[in-house]
Every structure is written in structure tokens, then in C-alpha cells.
Write a protein that holds these residues in place. Structure first.
Motif, PDB file in Angstrom:
ATOM      1  N   SER A 191      10.890   5.242  12.333  1.00 15.82           N
ATOM      2  CA  SER A 191      10.488   6.420  13.093  1.00 15.82           C
ATOM      3  C   SER A 191       9.757   7.429  12.221  1.00 15.82           C
ATOM      4  N   SER A 192      10.038   7.418  10.916  1.00 18.08           N
ATOM      5  CA  SER A 192       9.364   8.365  10.027  1.00 18.08           C
ATOM      6  C   SER A 192       8.143   7.761   9.362  1.00 18.08           C
ATOM      7  N   PHE A 193       7.796   6.527   9.748  1.00 15.76           N
ATOM      8  CA  PHE A 193       6.669   5.837   9.115  1.00 15.76           C
ATOM      9  C   PHE A 193       5.376   6.633   9.251  1.00 15.76           C
ATOM     10  N   SER A 194       5.188   7.300  10.377  1.00 20.06           N
ATOM     11  CA  SER A 194       3.945   8.033  10.597  1.00 20.06           C
ATOM     12  C   SER A 194       3.797   9.202   9.630  1.00 20.06           C
ATOM     13  N   ASP A 195       4.885   9.554   8.942  1.00 15.52           N
ATOM     14  CA  ASP A 195       4.840  10.693   8.024  1.00 15.52           C
ATOM     15  C   ASP A 195       4.448  10.279   6.608  1.00 15.52           C
ATOM     16  N   ILE A 196       4.045   9.022   6.407  1.00  8.37           N
ATOM     17  CA  ILE A 196       3.713   8.557   5.062  1.00  8.37           C
ATOM     18  C   ILE A 196       2.724   9.483   4.374  1.00  8.37           C
ATOM     19  N   LYS A 197       1.672   9.859   5.086  1.00  9.31           N
ATOM     20  CA  LYS A 197       0.627  10.670   4.472  1.00  9.31           C
ATOM     21  C   LYS A 197       1.154  12.038   4.055  1.00  9.31           C
ATOM     22  N   ASP A 198       2.277  12.461   4.640  1.00  8.50           N
ATOM     23  CA  ASP A 198       2.828  13.773   4.317  1.00  8.50           C
ATOM     24  C   ASP A 198       3.877  13.705   3.215  1.00  8.50           C
ATOM     25  N   GLY A 199       4.049  12.533   2.619  1.00  8.66           N
ATOM     26  CA  GLY A 199       4.932  12.427   1.471  1.00  8.66           C
ATOM     27  C   GLY A 199       6.403  12.300   1.798  1.00  8.66           C
ATOM     28  N   VAL A 200       6.727  11.884   3.023  1.00  6.88           N
ATOM     29  CA  VAL A 200       8.125  11.833   3.419  1.00  6.88           C
ATOM     30  C   VAL A 200       8.816  10.568   2.931  1.00  6.88           C
ATOM     31  N   GLN A 258       5.358   5.571   0.433  1.00  6.33           N
ATOM     32  CA  GLN A 258       4.172   6.378   0.158  1.00  6.33           C
ATOM     33  C   GLN A 258       3.498   5.896  -1.126  1.00  6.33           C
ATOM     34  N   ARG A 259       4.284   5.458  -2.105  1.00  9.98           N
ATOM     35  CA  ARG A 259       3.703   4.974  -3.358  1.00  9.98           C
ATOM     36  C   ARG A 259       2.902   3.694  -3.150  1.00  9.98           C
ATOM     37  N   LEU A 260       3.230   2.944  -2.097  1.00 11.82           N
ATOM     38  CA  LEU A 260       2.501   1.718  -1.806  1.00 11.82           C
ATOM     39  C   LEU A 260       1.125   1.975  -1.195  1.00 11.82           C
ATOM     40  N   ASP A 261       0.975   3.073  -0.487  1.00 15.31           N
ATOM     41  CA  ASP A 261      -0.197   3.246   0.357  1.00 15.31           C
ATOM     42  C   ASP A 261      -1.536   3.113  -0.373  1.00 15.31           C
ATOM     43  N   PRO A 262      -1.677   3.597  -1.606  1.00 15.13           N
ATOM     44  CA  PRO A 262      -2.964   3.435  -2.290  1.00 15.13           C
ATOM     45  C   PRO A 262      -3.339   1.981  -2.572  1.00 15.13           C
ATOM     46  N   TYR A 263      -2.375   1.058  -2.436  1.00 16.97           N
ATOM     47  CA  TYR A 263      -2.633  -0.348  -2.753  1.00 16.97           C
ATOM     48  C   TYR A 263      -3.091  -1.158  -1.540  1.00 16.97           C
ATOM     49  N   ARG A 264      -3.208  -0.522  -0.384  1.00 19.13           N
ATOM     50  CA  ARG A 264      -3.443  -1.306   0.841  1.00 19.13           C
ATOM     51  C   ARG A 264      -4.769  -2.063   0.806  1.00 19.13           C
ATOM     52  N   ASP A 265      -5.748  -1.606   0.061  1.00 23.01           N
ATOM     53  CA  ASP A 265      -7.017  -2.331  -0.053  1.00 23.01           C
ATOM     54  C   ASP A 265      -7.206  -2.937  -1.439  1.00 23.01           C
ATOM     55  N   ALA A 266      -6.148  -2.944  -2.238  1.00 20.20           N
ATOM     56  CA  ALA A 266      -6.290  -3.380  -3.631  1.00 20.20           C
ATOM     57  C   ALA A 266      -5.565  -4.677  -3.942  1.00 20.20           C
ATOM     58  N   VAL A 267      -4.610  -5.079  -3.095  1.00 17.54           N
ATOM     59  CA  VAL A 267      -3.800  -6.260  -3.398  1.00 17.54           C
ATOM     60  C   VAL A 267      -3.724  -7.169  -2.175  1.00 17.54           C
ATOM     61  N   ASP A 268      -3.194  -8.374  -2.387  1.00 21.33           N
ATOM     62  CA  ASP A 268      -3.127  -9.383  -1.326  1.00 21.33           C
ATOM     63  C   ASP A 268      -1.757  -9.486  -0.674  1.00 21.33           C
ATOM     64  N   ALA A 269      -0.723  -8.986  -1.335  1.00 23.89           N
ATOM     65  CA  ALA A 269       0.636  -9.020  -0.782  1.00 23.89           C
ATOM     66  C   ALA A 269       1.472  -7.982  -1.510  1.00 23.89           C
ATOM     67  N   ASP A 295      18.116  -1.995   4.937  1.00 23.67           N
ATOM     68  CA  ASP A 295      17.695  -1.242   6.116  1.00 23.67           C
ATOM     69  C   ASP A 295      16.345  -0.546   5.913  1.00 23.67           C
ATOM     70  N   CYS A 296      15.780  -0.657   4.702  1.00 26.33           N
ATOM     71  CA  CYS A 296      14.430  -0.132   4.505  1.00 26.33           C
ATOM     72  C   CYS A 296      13.360  -1.181   4.832  1.00 26.33           C
ATOM     73  N   ILE A 297      13.766  -2.428   5.100  1.00 26.93           N
ATOM     74  CA  ILE A 297      12.791  -3.503   5.313  1.00 26.93           C
ATOM     75  C   ILE A 297      11.914  -3.261   6.547  1.00 26.93           C
ATOM     76  N   PRO A 298      12.452  -2.819   7.694  1.00 25.91           N
ATOM     77  CA  PRO A 298      11.565  -2.634   8.851  1.00 25.91           C
ATOM     78  C   PRO A 298      10.393  -1.693   8.578  1.00 25.91           C
ATOM     79  N   LYS A 330       6.473  -2.714   8.630  1.00 20.37           N
ATOM     80  CA  LYS A 330       5.488  -2.010   9.436  1.00 20.37           C
ATOM     81  C   LYS A 330       4.303  -1.592   8.568  1.00 20.37           C
ATOM     82  N   TRP A 331       4.597  -1.126   7.352  1.00 23.65           N
ATOM     83  CA  TRP A 331       3.502  -0.764   6.442  1.00 23.65           C
ATOM     84  C   TRP A 331       2.655  -1.990   6.113  1.00 23.65           C
TER      85      TRP A 331
END
Length: 241
Positions: A130-139, A144-155, A176-179, A183-184
Motif C-alpha cells: 500500500s505504501s509502494f506509491s510513496d517510493i519517490k518520496d523516500g518512504v 527506494q534504494r533499488l529504484d535507480p537500478y530499474r534501467d541498469a540491471v537485468d534482475a 512480508d516485504c516480498i510483495p 511489485k517494484w
């Protein structure tokens, strides 16, 4: 979202000998891992090359063979070049603080797939979808640390944080952090692989409860620090059915 009927891929990490590889290569294993970072499982490029040569011979005979993964922690470019000049790996797995731009550059220079590990500290609060949408806000901390890698890695691979080596501790993290991680990964268009304290006794619960793309095991299929063929067989059977 992929088909729920697809079973996760299996990666067996920390292989050290051709003899063990010969005993497990007929199992439905998708990747095998070689450790080049500081570890009791660390091997030389020459040892890895011997195992890779065996796989190439089997492939030429028409057999399906697993991809090879090299595990590194903050390597220099020269160190990577030295290893890859001897051991022709399919995948590089970064387990340190490698920056996204480094990942992009390494992929381009060496022509390999690249996996990035995010190590989770158990004292970090669990993340919910439910808080996934807040990634950009640092929640969301580690997500959040993963987000810069979304276009840099394969898995992306999530593992339990280890204060000495970063990961590879043989301990589980809070599942319980897996879902949220799943989603990310879906939003980034890449597979999610789970490691950290997995073994034949708990991996069935993991894949029954959570939709993931792969599992990674090392110490959980060892006896007295040595790969145990019976434990590997049991682990693979629990995952692949």
C-alpha cells in the motif's frame, strides 16, 4: 504478471568443484554461482573456467545447461576483466554498493547480464504494497534504494544483510516485504530472486506464499560447509515439483 503456474528458477550458489557440478547438472537448475568475493566459498577464475568448460561440453552434446553467475562485491574494473578473461560468465551478480552507472557500463563493456543484490537488514521496518506509491518520496527504505537500478540491471535479488560480506549470511529476512519487492520488480520489468537462509525445509513455504521468479541457495544445501547432493536434490524438488 507472469503465469502463477510457473515455478521459480533455481540457482545453486557457491560451487567449488567439477565433481559436485557433475553430480547435480542433470537437476532442473537454471543458474549456478561462483563466488569471487571474500568468502570461504571463494574460488579462482581457473576453477570456474574448469566448470564452465564442462558445461560447454554438455551443451555441445545437446544437453540443457544452467547459466553461470559470478558473485562480486565492489570489484574494480580490472578485477572483473581479469576474471572474465579466464572464466566466460553469463551473468555478473553485484553484492556491494555498485552504482547504477557502473552497472550500465559493465553490462556494455563485458556483454553480460547483470543482477543487483539488495541486502535487507532485519531491523528495517517491513514494507507493504500500500505504501509502494510513496517510493519517490523516500518512504520505503531499501526499495527506494533499488529504484535507480530499474534501467541498469537485468534482475534484482533480495538477501539478508550481513555486516561483514553484505549478504550470504545464511539467515532469513522478513518475508512480508516480498510483495512490495515483487511489485517494484514488475514495474521495472525484471525478475525478482529471493535468497537468504533458504533450505529444503522452508523453500516450499516461500514459494507457496509468495510469487517470485527465482530462489538462490548456498549454505542451506551444505553439510559441514560442503555441498550436499541429497540436500540439493531435495531443494530442487521442493521448488520445481
Amino acid at each position: 504478471m507472469g503465469s502463477v503456474s510457473k515455478r521459480p528458477d533455481v540457482k545453486i550458489c557457491g560451487l567449488q568443484s567439477v565433481e559436485v557440478l557433475k553430480s547435480i547438472v542433470h537437476f532442473p537448475i537454471s543458474q549456478i554461482g561462483f563466488v569471487f568475493a571474500p568468502s570461504r566459498r571463494r574460488i579462482t577464475p581457473e576453477q570456474a573456467s574448469e566448470m564452465i568448460s564442462f558445461l560447454h561440453e554438455r551443451a555441445q552434446q545437446g544437453h540443457r545447461v544452467p547459466k553461470t553467475v559470478g558473485v562480486f562485491v565492489n570489484p574494480t574494473r580490472d578485477e572483473l576483466a581479469d576474471v572474465l578473461s579466464v572464466a566466460k560468465l553469463d551473468i555478473i551478480q553485484f553484492h556491494g554498493e555498485e552504482a547504477p552507472e557502473t552497472c550500465r557500463s559493465i553490462k556494455e563493456q563485458f556483454g553480460v547480464e547483470l543482477w543487483k543484490v539488495s541486502s535487507i537488514k532485519n531491523e528495517e521496518p517491513p514494507v507493504n504494497e500500500s505504501s509502494f506509491s510513496d517510493i519517490k518520496d523516500g518512504v520505503n527504505g531499501w526499495i527506494q534504494r533499488l529504484d535507480p537500478y530499474r534501467d541498469a540491471v537485468d534482475a534484482v535479488l533480495i538477501d539478508t544483510f550481513d555486516p561483514v560480506y553484505g549478504g550470504g549470511s545464511g539467515r532469513t529476512f522478513s518475508w512480508d516485504c516480498i510483495p512490495a519487492a515483487r511489485k517494484w520488480a514488475l514495474s521495472a520489468g525484471m525478475p525478482l530472486i529471493v535468497a537468504g537462509g533458504l533450505n529444503p525445509d522452508n523453500v516450499g513455504d516461500l514459494i507457496e506464499q509468495y510469487e517470485i521468479d527465482g530462489v538462490d541457495v548456498s549454505s542451506g544445501v551444505e553439510t559441514d560447509g560442503v555441498k550436499d547432493i541429497a540436500k540439493i536434490a531435495a531443494f530442487v524438488e521442493r521448488v520445481t515439483g
